[in-house]
Design a protein around this motif. Structure first.
Motif, PDB file in Angstrom:
ATOM      1  N   ALA A  25     -45.256  30.677  -2.392  1.00 48.14           N
ATOM      2  CA  ALA A  25     -46.187  31.194  -1.111  1.00 48.14           C
ATOM      3  C   ALA A  25     -47.625  31.184  -1.600  1.00 48.14           C
ATOM      4  O   ALA A  25     -48.503  31.222  -1.021  1.00 48.14           O
ATOM      5  N   ARG A  26     -48.030  31.337  -2.941  1.00 48.65           N
ATOM      6  CA  ARG A  26     -49.165  31.655  -3.474  1.00 48.65           C
ATOM      7  C   ARG A  26     -49.330  31.159  -4.913  1.00 48.65           C
ATOM      8  O   ARG A  26     -48.495  31.096  -5.692  1.00 48.65           O
ATOM      9  N   LEU A  27     -50.559  30.501  -5.465  1.00 46.79           N
ATOM     10  CA  LEU A  27     -50.956  29.876  -6.818  1.00 46.79           C
ATOM     11  C   LEU A  27     -52.062  30.449  -7.173  1.00 46.79           C
ATOM     12  O   LEU A  27     -53.132  30.319  -6.350  1.00 46.79           O
ATOM     13  N   GLY A  38     -64.384  36.864 -11.502  1.00 44.48           N
ATOM     14  CA  GLY A  38     -64.596  35.662 -12.484  1.00 44.48           C
ATOM     15  C   GLY A  38     -63.433  35.104 -13.248  1.00 44.48           C
ATOM     16  O   GLY A  38     -63.606  34.125 -13.988  1.00 44.48           O
ATOM     17  N   ALA A  39     -62.334  36.119 -12.903  1.00 44.24           N
ATOM     18  CA  ALA A  39     -61.031  35.440 -13.794  1.00 44.24           C
ATOM     19  C   ALA A  39     -60.331  34.486 -12.749  1.00 44.24           C
ATOM     20  O   ALA A  39     -59.573  33.830 -13.609  1.00 44.24           O
ATOM     21  N   VAL A  40     -60.337  34.458 -11.608  1.00 40.54           N
ATOM     22  CA  VAL A  40     -59.443  33.525 -10.714  1.00 40.54           C
ATOM     23  C   VAL A  40     -60.272  32.456 -10.756  1.00 40.54           C
ATOM     24  O   VAL A  40     -61.475  32.282  -9.972  1.00 40.54           O
ATOM     25  N   LEU A  41     -59.653  31.284 -11.028  1.00 37.30           N
ATOM     26  CA  LEU A  41     -60.237  30.100 -11.010  1.00 37.30           C
ATOM     27  C   LEU A  41     -60.029  29.424  -9.832  1.00 37.30           C
ATOM     28  O   LEU A  41     -60.961  28.795  -9.091  1.00 37.30           O
ATOM     29  N   ARG A  42     -59.027  29.356  -9.315  1.00 37.47           N
ATOM     30  CA  ARG A  42     -58.425  28.756  -8.090  1.00 37.47           C
ATOM     31  C   ARG A  42     -57.264  29.761  -7.492  1.00 37.47           C
ATOM     32  O   ARG A  42     -56.453  29.885  -8.069  1.00 37.47           O
ATOM     33  N   GLU A  43     -57.531  29.746  -6.293  1.00 34.74           N
ATOM     34  CA  GLU A  43     -56.494  30.436  -5.350  1.00 34.74           C
ATOM     35  C   GLU A  43     -55.867  29.384  -4.097  1.00 34.74           C
ATOM     36  O   GLU A  43     -56.803  28.966  -3.508  1.00 34.74           O
ATOM     37  N   VAL A  44     -54.561  29.053  -4.127  1.00 35.00           N
ATOM     38  CA  VAL A  44     -53.994  28.176  -3.185  1.00 35.00           C
ATOM     39  C   VAL A  44     -52.794  28.966  -2.466  1.00 35.00           C
ATOM     40  O   VAL A  44     -51.934  29.304  -3.152  1.00 35.00           O
ATOM     41  N   ARG A  45     -52.996  29.156  -1.109  1.00 36.67           N
ATOM     42  CA  ARG A  45     -52.115  29.728  -0.247  1.00 36.67           C
ATOM     43  C   ARG A  45     -51.187  28.603   0.488  1.00 36.67           C
ATOM     44  O   ARG A  45     -51.765  27.479   0.964  1.00 36.67           O
ATOM     45  N   PHE A  46     -49.740  28.754   0.304  1.00 31.14           N
ATOM     46  CA  PHE A  46     -49.123  27.842   1.019  1.00 31.14           C
ATOM     47  C   PHE A  46     -48.152  28.476   1.974  1.00 31.14           C
ATOM     48  O   PHE A  46     -48.278  29.451   2.213  1.00 31.14           O
ATOM     49  N   LEU A  50     -44.991  21.821   6.856  1.00 27.87           N
ATOM     50  CA  LEU A  50     -45.737  20.821   6.211  1.00 27.87           C
ATOM     51  C   LEU A  50     -47.112  21.542   5.496  1.00 27.87           C
ATOM     52  O   LEU A  50     -47.773  22.256   6.021  1.00 27.87           O
ATOM     53  N   ASN A  51     -47.426  21.141   4.030  1.00 30.70           N
ATOM     54  CA  ASN A  51     -48.531  21.510   3.406  1.00 30.70           C
ATOM     55  C   ASN A  51     -49.071  20.242   2.841  1.00 30.70           C
ATOM     56  O   ASN A  51     -48.540  19.528   1.873  1.00 30.70           O
ATOM     57  N   VAL A  52     -50.490  19.997   3.140  1.00 31.54           N
ATOM     58  CA  VAL A  52     -51.207  18.689   2.738  1.00 31.54           C
ATOM     59  C   VAL A  52     -52.166  19.325   1.772  1.00 31.54           C
ATOM     60  O   VAL A  52     -53.321  19.951   2.111  1.00 31.54           O
ATOM     61  N   LEU A 713     -54.433  22.451   3.205  1.00 36.72           N
ATOM     62  CA  LEU A 713     -54.559  23.521   2.425  1.00 36.72           C
ATOM     63  C   LEU A 713     -56.150  23.438   1.950  1.00 36.72           C
ATOM     64  O   LEU A 713     -56.719  22.391   1.915  1.00 36.72           O
ATOM     65  N   GLU A 714     -56.458  24.601   1.746  1.00 38.28           N
ATOM     66  CA  GLU A 714     -57.699  24.808   1.188  1.00 38.28           C
ATOM     67  C   GLU A 714     -57.619  24.877  -0.419  1.00 38.28           C
ATOM     68  O   GLU A 714     -56.832  25.874  -0.482  1.00 38.28           O
TER      69      GLU A 714
END
Length: 731
Positions: A25-27, A38-46, A50-52, A713-714
């Motif tokens: 669901a989330r990374l 500043g601690a979160v470098l990247r957040e990706v929600r799935f 289909l997830n591209v 995905l963003e």
């Protein structure tokens, strides 16, 4: 009326959509284990469906020219994203050794944190980039709470294994002999990009340095077939049980033949031993009855013979006693005869002493002397069975004494010192001077005191008390008329003793012959009874062996019948299971054909089969189509067919599929775009939230309508700037 087939395969229920066993669901990629600014470098929600993940290349300005342009689509972090997701799902490493080292240098306190749904339950899972720190997993809480609580990561892995591998029909890999678990499924769910989709079981490549399980090719086929319900432990166990049962039946048949031959041999020996007729000796249910009847009759006959033997032994003992008595009496009579003859000889001698003075008695003296010489000439030949004949002209004619017909047995006990080993009867016959005394001793030993006591000196009974006679020296003597009377009396007594001796010898011979006859009958009957008992014991022993052999034969026949029934039931169960696997293979092959047609066109066919335990994939259009591109299409179609069937509730595919840059082998752009379109179509088949998750990373652009949310995905990844890369930095 149709017969009910208890082993017929049940009609499978129509497939029902099911939630994926596991999906992401989330990374969160963190500089440190915190959600502070500043601690979160990247957040990706799935999402489910289909997830591209797209990292588009920078379009060239003014055309494509050498030595111009910048990296944008490649090295942006697509593979690193997939490796981090695999890392959270349980894989040991999140990159090659070089990649991990660079990340640890730049992010010494960095973490990857994901929200992963397992069987409908949300887990927060965190794993560090640096060494020496422990991963964590907490179920049903927020990321902030999980970072604070940090539960055991193994609980998460156990939940994933339970959700994905527990339902598999295969528990262990046959060659590796290790449990089939989630780590094996993960190698298929998320293939190595380095493996280039070159083959259906090419799941990991050494260059990825993933440290994932690397079973044999055969075991990898088992993993795929188990997830597709094309193989099961039950079928393999049934196959193994069938082979063992066939071997057991073969052994039973061989042992049964040996036991039947042994039983037949025992039966033939019984027939020969008991002298049964051919009809009675025929093998069959009546043989045992006839045998028992024969044994009972033979035992009764032996009992009768034993009773008769007892009577005969009594008769033989009585005959022996009579023969012993007669032998003693014969010895007594012989002794009396000898004494009488000796008395006669002494009288003749006395008479001869006065012959010189009494000339008037020459005839009588001459007669006595002739009698003496005749007696002396016959004496060496006389024995128990013969006596000396009187001289011619004698007043007495002695009857012939019958020759002894049997041997006289010496007294029992040790032989006295100085005695010879010659039989007493032979010694008597040959005139041994000691034989008469031995016979007398034998008669006395034979319990004949009556006859022994009757020994009297004939001379004492026949001669009157001497009144005086004149001898040669001038002594007085009987007158010649008195001497003649005495001699006549003595000769008469000798004749009577001789007749008594002859009669005793005849009686002794008769009684001894009767004893010999009785004793021979006893010995013959004893031998016959002993032989009969030995024969009966042998018959009973053979009957025991034959009965045991027949019991063994029957037991083996029953065991063989049970084995045959078990083999029949086993074959039906195996056929049922194979039918179920065949139906599953048919469904999968049909779905594979559907995906192939979706990607390549309706004129192209696809087919899947299993030969020698390995899955075979085929693309046909006017014949078999091969090549690197077709191999990639086969692998992609295979994965999508498994994903779609699992989404429908068929098979055991976990519902999560990750394809990292699947455009390989110069795959045609149109075919590649249809991969995305098929996933879109698959979403549309299910109302509501799709029951699967398909994550695909790509540099080539997806179809235009899919270059937007919710599929795209963003953020879009871009390697041309540090901020555009997955970790927002150059490594």
């Amino acid at each position: 009326m149709d017969q009910l087939d208890l082993f017929a395969a049940e009609t499978p229920p129509p497939p029902r959509p099911r939630d994926p066993a596991v999906w992401i669901a989330r990374l969160l990629l963190l500089r440190e284990p915190s959600l502070d600014e500043g601690a979160v470098l990247r957040e990706v929600r799935f999402r489910r469906g289909l997830n591209v993940v797209w990292a588009p290349p920078t379009p060239p300005k003014g055309g494509n020219r050498l030595r111009e342009g910048r990296l944008s689509g490649h090295t942006a972090g697509k593979t690193t994203l997939c490796r981090v997701l695999r890392y959270l799902l349980g894989e040991e490493r999140y990159g090659t050794a070089r990649t991990q080292e660079r990340i640890r240098v730049r992010l010494p306190e960095g973490w990857a944190v994901g929200e992963i749904v397992v069987q409908g339950e949300r887990w927060v899972v965190g794993r560090p980039f640096a060494l020496g720190l422990h991963p964590f997993a907490v179920r049903g809480v927020s990321v902030e709470e999980a970072l604070a609580r940090r539960g055991p990561y193994q609980d998460f892995l156990a939940a994933v294994s339970e959700a994905t591998a527990a339902s598999l029909p295969v528990r262990a890999l046959p060659h590796a002999r290790r449990p089939l678990d989630w780590s094996h499924l993960l190698t298929w769910v998320a293939r190595d990009q380095e493996a280039r989709f070159a083959g259906v079981v090419e799941l990991r490549h050494p260059s990825s340095e993933s440290s994932s399980p690397s079973p044999t090719v055969a075991d990898r086929h088992v993993v795929l077939r188990a997830a597709l319900n094309l193989v099961s432990d039950e079928e393999r166990e049934l196959q193994q049980e069938q082979e063992e049962l066939a071997e057991r039946r073969k052994r039973l048949e061989s042992e049964g033949a040996l036991l039947r031959r042994r039983a037949e041999e025992d039966r033939r020996r019984l027939v020969s031993l008991l002298a049964l007729s051919p009809d009675e000796g025929e093998a069959g249910p009546l043989f045992a009855t006839l045998l028992r009847e024969h044994v009972v009759a033979r035992r009764a006959e032996l009992e009768r013979e034993e009773a008769a033997l007892g009577e005969l032994e009594v008769e033989a003992e009585e005959a022996y006693a009579e023969a012993t008595r007669a032998a003693g009496e014969q010895a007594v009579r012989e002794h009396q005869h000898r004494e009488a003859e000796a008395a006669v000889e002494r009288q003749v001698t006395r008479a001869g002493e006065g012959a010189s003075r009494e000339a008037s008695f020459p005839p009588q003296a001459q007669r006595s002397e002739d009698a003496r010489r005749s007696e002396a000439s016959v004496a060496p030949r006389a024995g128990v069975g013969a006596s000396a004949a009187p001289p011619d002209g004698a007043a007495l004619v002695a009857p012939a004494v019958p020759r002894q017909s049997a041997e006289i047995v010496a007294p029992p006990g040790p032989r006295a010192t100085g005695r010879c080993n010659v039989l007493l009867s032979v010694a008597l016959e040959r005139g041994c001077p000691h034989a008469a005394a031995e016979a007398e001793a034998h008669a006395a030993h034979a319990a004949l005191p009556l006859f022994a006591a009757s020994f009297t000196r004939v001379a004492e009974a026949a001669l009157p008390a001497p009144t005086g006679s004149v001898g040669i020296a001038g002594t007085t003597a009987h007158s010649l008329p008195d001497a003649a009377e005495v001699l006549a009396t003595l000769e008469s007594a000798a004749a009577a003793a001789r007749e008594a001796w002859a009669a005793a010898s005849t009686e002794r011979a008769t009684l001894h012959g009767l004893y010999v006859q009785k004793n021979a009958a006893v010995q013959t009957l004893r031998a016959r009874i002993a032989e009969g008992r030995a024969s009966l014991a042998e018959a009973e022993r053979l009957h025991t062996y034959a009965s045991a052999s027949l019991d063994d034969v029957q037991e083996h026949e029953q065991a063989l019948a049970r084995a045959a029934r078990a083999a029949d039931a086993l074959s039906k169960r195996k056929a049922q299971r194979q039918r179920q696997h065949g139906e599953a293979l048919g469904r999968f092959s049909g779905r594979f054909d559907d995906v192939i047609q979706a990607l390549l066109g309706r004129e192209v066919g696809g087919r899947a089969d299993v030969r020698g335990g390995e899955i075979g994939l085929h693309i046909t259009e006017h014949g078999e189509r091969d090549g690197a591109a077709m191999e990639t299409v086969k692998v992609l179609a295979f994965d999508l067919a498994a994903l779609s069937l699992g989404a429908e509730g068929t098979g055991h595919f976990p519902g999560l599929l990750i394809h990292d840059g699947p455009r390989e082998a110069d795959l045609d752009e149109l075919i590649y775009e249809r991969l995305f379109l098929y996933a879109e179509e698959l979403e549309a088949r299910f109302p509501g939230e799709p029951p699967f998750q398909y994550l695909i990373t790509t540099t080539a652009p997806p179809p235009e309508r899919l270059r937007q949310a919710p599929w795209l995905l963003e953020p879009r990844l871009d390697a041309s700037t540090p901020e555009g890369r997955l970790l927002r930095m150059d490594l």
